[in-house]
Design a protein around this motif. Structure first.
Motif, mmCIF file in Angstrom:
data_model
loop_
_atom_site.group_PDB
_atom_site.id
_atom_site.type_symbol
_atom_site.label_atom_id
_atom_site.label_comp_id
_atom_site.label_asym_id
_atom_site.label_seq_id
_atom_site.Cartn_x
_atom_site.Cartn_y
_atom_site.Cartn_z
ATOM 1 N N MET A 1 14.803 -24.317 102.167
ATOM 2 C CA MET A 1 13.720 -23.577 101.505
ATOM 3 C C MET A 1 12.924 -22.765 102.521
ATOM 4 S SD MET A 1 12.627 -26.743 99.039
ATOM 5 C CE MET A 1 11.094 -26.042 98.440
ATOM 6 N N THR B 1 7.890 -17.381 94.342
ATOM 7 C CA THR B 1 9.200 -16.760 94.558
ATOM 8 C C THR B 1 9.684 -16.060 93.289
ATOM 9 O OG1 THR B 1 10.206 -18.920 94.102
ATOM 10 C CG2 THR B 1 9.989 -18.282 96.397
ATOM 11 N N THR C 1 5.467 -24.045 102.227
ATOM 12 C CA THR C 1 6.616 -24.948 102.234
ATOM 13 C C THR C 1 6.643 -25.785 103.503
ATOM 14 O OG1 THR C 1 7.875 -23.346 100.914
ATOM 15 C CG2 THR C 1 9.122 -25.074 102.023
ATOM 16 N N TYR D 1 16.012 -20.333 97.561
ATOM 17 C CA TYR D 1 14.804 -21.166 97.510
ATOM 18 C C TYR D 1 14.780 -22.018 96.248
ATOM 19 C CZ TYR D 1 9.972 -22.586 98.200
ATOM 20 O OH TYR D 1 8.851 -23.341 98.403
ATOM 21 N N SER E 1 12.819 -18.599 102.362
ATOM 22 C CA SER E 1 11.559 -17.869 102.214
ATOM 23 C C SER E 1 11.258 -17.017 103.447
ATOM 24 C CB SER E 1 10.406 -18.836 101.930
ATOM 25 O OG SER E 1 10.320 -19.843 102.914
#
Length: 382
Positions: A62, A2, A164, A98, A66
């Motif tokens: 998260m 990220t 994730t 995130y 994303s």
């Protein structure tokens, strides 16, 4: 990943604004607005995402961030004009989050006596991404074209989303809405709100100091005598700070766990003040590069120390909200920093940007010292 996805596009944002047909006299302004609007939007909505994270868990937030950013960043490859650029950058900021949720997840899962090391390791990953991004982004833009770089960034974020979902584990039981601790009570249960405010301000000043020199760094390097390889030397000096920070974050986090994160924070603030002051006295690009490399060791200690202290003074039920407010202050620092640097450079000259920044960091050191001296005997805080 990220961190890299955010920084990949920074080297050519102004060129992309120009390609989209922005008026020549407004290119620099619109490029700066495209960067700032995302940080400002994130600052405004961070508390909302933090409250939802305390109810549903950090991992779902998260995944949400994303997934949304896959489209807000990847979609920049298909826009027809600069207004769509600003809109998608705004949306990117609104749906971001995130990193603060990753921080809160690790802070809530790691043993408290190891939190500095765990958060330092996370900071290493983020710093590595921010370091690699600009170096990789410029090369990819020349090789693939600017629009294809945005597609690549969207692909990176999609991979991050999948990783994730399947690889990140969180021990969290969703909470009924009626059982969610009100934000006012979260702050009331913080062990010391004066220290909390000091940590929030420290996070903001960390980013003000990091971003204040960004608008003038290449010009300062040219002022110091570098003319032939200006862009390469500028990139090298920018990266040197990230490299030393990446090398030191996890190790310094361990040291903070051993000697106390409050002590490490004070040492890092004074060290950062000294490095910034010396940067203003640099006579050659080599001296500036060495000082920026050394300065990175200070930044490698600051954020893990702040995050670890926030973990120790905050109630677990509201940890995500505390980190979201801290992230809000960080975003504000990202917005304010470049304006501070530009204004000081215009009014007083390039060297004074470093002197003024060092004065801001020193004032934060004094405030933090007074805070921690007053509460140093409260063992459960430190």
């Amino acid at each position: 990943m990220t961190g890299a996805s955010f920084s990949l596009v920074m080297p050519f944002m102004a060129l992309y604004v120009e390609e989209l047909g922005a008026p020549k006299g407004q290119i620099e302004f619109l490029a700066g607005l495209a960067v700032a609007i995302s940080a400002l939007a994130s600052a405004l909505v961070s508390p909302l995402w933090g409250k939802l994270a305390d109810r549903y868990g950090r991992k779902p937030m998260m995944v949400r961030a994303s997934f949304a950013m896959t489209f807000t960043m990847g979609g920049l490859a298909f826009i027809p004009n600069v207004y769509w650029l600003l809109f998608l950058r705004l949306m990117n900021g609104l749906f971001a989050g995130y990193v603060p949720n990753a921080t809160a997840l690790i802070a809530s899962q790691a043993p408290k006596d190891k939190s500095g090391y765990a958060l330092g390791t996370l900071a290493t990953g983020l710093t590595a991404g921010n370091l690699i991004g600009p170096l990789l982004g410029g090369s990819l833009a020349e090789w693939l074209g600017m629009r294809n770089v945005f597609l690549f960034v969207g692909f990176l974020l999609l991979i991050c989303n999948i990783m994730t979902v399947f690889m990140v584990k969180e021990d969290f039981e969703p909470v009924e809405r009626k059982d969610v601790m009100p934000t006012r009570e979260v702050f009331a249960r913080v062990k010391d709100r004066q220290i909390l405010l000091g940590l929030f301000v420290t996070s903001m000043i960390i980013y003000i100091s990091a971003q204040s020199v960004s608008p003038i760094l290449a010009l300062y390097i040219r002022h110091l005598g570098e003319t032939e390889n200006l862009m390469f030397i500028s990139g090298l000096i920018v990266s040197s700070m990230g490299f030393s920070s990446m090398l030191s974050s996890s190790r310094l986090g361990k040291i903070g766990d051993r000697i106390g994160n409050h002590r490490l924070l004070l040492l890092a603030l004074f060290y950062s003040f000294s490095m910034y002051f010396l940067c203003g006295l640099a006579q050659t690009p080599l001296q500036l590069g060495v000082l920026r490399f050394l300065y990175g060791f200070g930044t490698g200690a600051l954020m893990p120390s702040v995050n670890s202290l926030l973990t120790k003074i905050s109630p677990k039920e509201g940890l995500s909200r505390i980190f979201s407010y801290n992230q809000m202050f960080s975003y504000l620092g990202q917005v304010v920093g470049p304006f501070v640097g530009s204004a000081v450079a215009t009014g007083l000259g390039y060297r004074w940007v470093f002197f003024v920044t060092s004065a801001i960091v020193f004032s934060n050191f004094v405030w933090s010292f007074l805070n921690f001296r007053r509460f140093i005997k409260v063992r459960d805080i430190v």
